[in-house]
Design an enzyme around this catalytic site. Structure first.
Site, short mmCIF file in Angstrom:
data_model
loop_
_atom_site.label_atom_id
_atom_site.label_comp_id
_atom_site.label_asym_id
_atom_site.label_seq_id
_atom_site.Cartn_x
_atom_site.Cartn_y
_atom_site.Cartn_z
N SER A 130 27.22 26.53 -19.09
CA SER A 130 28.60 26.47 -18.60
C SER A 130 28.71 26.92 -17.14
CB SER A 130 29.51 27.34 -19.47
OG SER A 130 29.08 28.69 -19.44
N LYS A 132 27.21 30.15 -16.05
CA LYS A 132 27.18 31.62 -15.98
C LYS A 132 26.19 32.11 -14.93
CE LYS A 132 26.07 32.08 -20.30
NZ LYS A 132 26.00 30.64 -20.59
N GLU A 202 25.51 38.88 -17.80
CA GLU A 202 25.57 37.58 -18.46
C GLU A 202 25.59 37.82 -19.96
OE1 GLU A 202 23.26 33.25 -18.50
OE2 GLU A 202 22.39 34.98 -17.46
#
Length: 307
Positions: A130, A132, A202
């Site tokens: 996505s 990150k 993360e």
């Protein structure tokens, strides 16, 4: 070496000599007793601070602010008065602030104020691919932000075993193995000493539990006994270790975009991941699921250390 009789004589000599008062005794205290200066409510004026440079400066600030305030109050008439009112506000504010600070430091009240922890932990969440890592790479260029990416290299090489790849091949068999190790490595991420006041991570130990473990269990790929064991470990960690986060940022990216990025980066373990169309399109079902689990979602009201 002294024998027992010698030691007894020595002890007797010491005890009898210590009874001698005055300067003739060789057994005088090595330190002088400190006199206890009591004050109101245990407060005591710190004369060393007042005699020092900072104390003198603060005292001078209070006196000058007081003189300014008295002078401004002696003026009976003015036209126009806007500047006078502004100066009156400034002088009054300076008197209050400097007076409070002088009182705090001279009575050592600042030592009784609990220390405020200004450290901030931010977790970046999102689907696979996505964005990150790209987001964290941008903030990693800032010197006052500590960035911790997912320890994927550890998951791909646990003393020669790639448990991440094994999980993708057979989630029912290796899901508990991977998630147990992820919980351990994410715990290490949370508890390592902070080298900056802002830490960006993360994902987190919370998403590992509430997203990936929950998904394995609800999809039937993790037996209930494995799920219970992992939950017991997670609850113990949460209750006995500070794994709190201050902010969760979710990167909303469509499954189609994530899948295209997944193919471009071409990780060996991710080649078998299929594209699930419509995975984020049923908003009504997501709202219903949210309402069902509202009391379990991390927020200020049901988590003591989480926002």
């Amino acid at each position: 070496m002294r024998n027992g009789e010698d030691l007894e004589g020595f002890d007797g000599e010491a005890s009898s000599t210590s009874m001698i008062s005055g300067a003739s005794s060789p057994y005088q205290p090595t330190t002088e007793p400190v006199s206890q200066r009591r004050g109101l409510g245990g407060l005591r004026c710190d004369l060393d601070y007042l005699r020092g440079a900072f104390g003198r400066i603060k005292l001078a600030e209070v006196v000058l602010a007081l003189i300014a305030f008295i002078c401004i109050e002696t003026i009976m008439e003015c036209s126009p008065c806007e500047g006078l009112y502004f100066f009156e506000f400034v002088s009054c504010s300076a008197l209050v602030v400097t007076g409070v600070l002088l009182l705090m430091f001279s009575l050592n009240l600042h030592t009784r104020i609990p220390q405020i922890n200004w450290n901030l932990t931010i977790c970046i969440e999102g689907n696979i691919a996505s964005g990150k890592t790209t987001c964290l790479d941008y903030f990693a260029q800032t010197t006052n932000i500590e960035v911790l990416t997912e320890p994927v290299s550890k998951w791909r090489n646990v003393r020669g075993y790639n448990i991440l790849g094994l999980m993708y091949q057979d989630a029912s068999r290796w899901g508990i193995t991977l998630q147990t190790y992820i919980q351990l490595t994410m715990l290490e991420q949370h508890t390592r000493p902070m080298i900056s006041s802002v830490r960006m991570m993360e994902r987190s130990i919370h998403s590992a539990k509430y997203i990936f473990v929950e998904n394995l269990y609800r999809s039937g790929k993790m037996p209930e006994v494995d799920y219970i064991v992992l939950t017991e470990w997670f609850d113990w960690i949460k209750n006995n270790t500070d794994v709190s986060v201050d902010l969760i940022v979710y990167l909303q990216t469509s499954p189609e975009v994530c899948y295209e990025r997944l193919k471009r980066r071409c990780r060996e373990e991710e080649k078998i991941i299929p594209l699930v169309i419509g995975a984020d399109h049923d908003m009504q079902k997501m709202i219903e699921k949210y309402e069902e689990n509202r009391d379990q979602i991390l927020n200020l009201y049901n988590m003591q250390h989480c926002l």
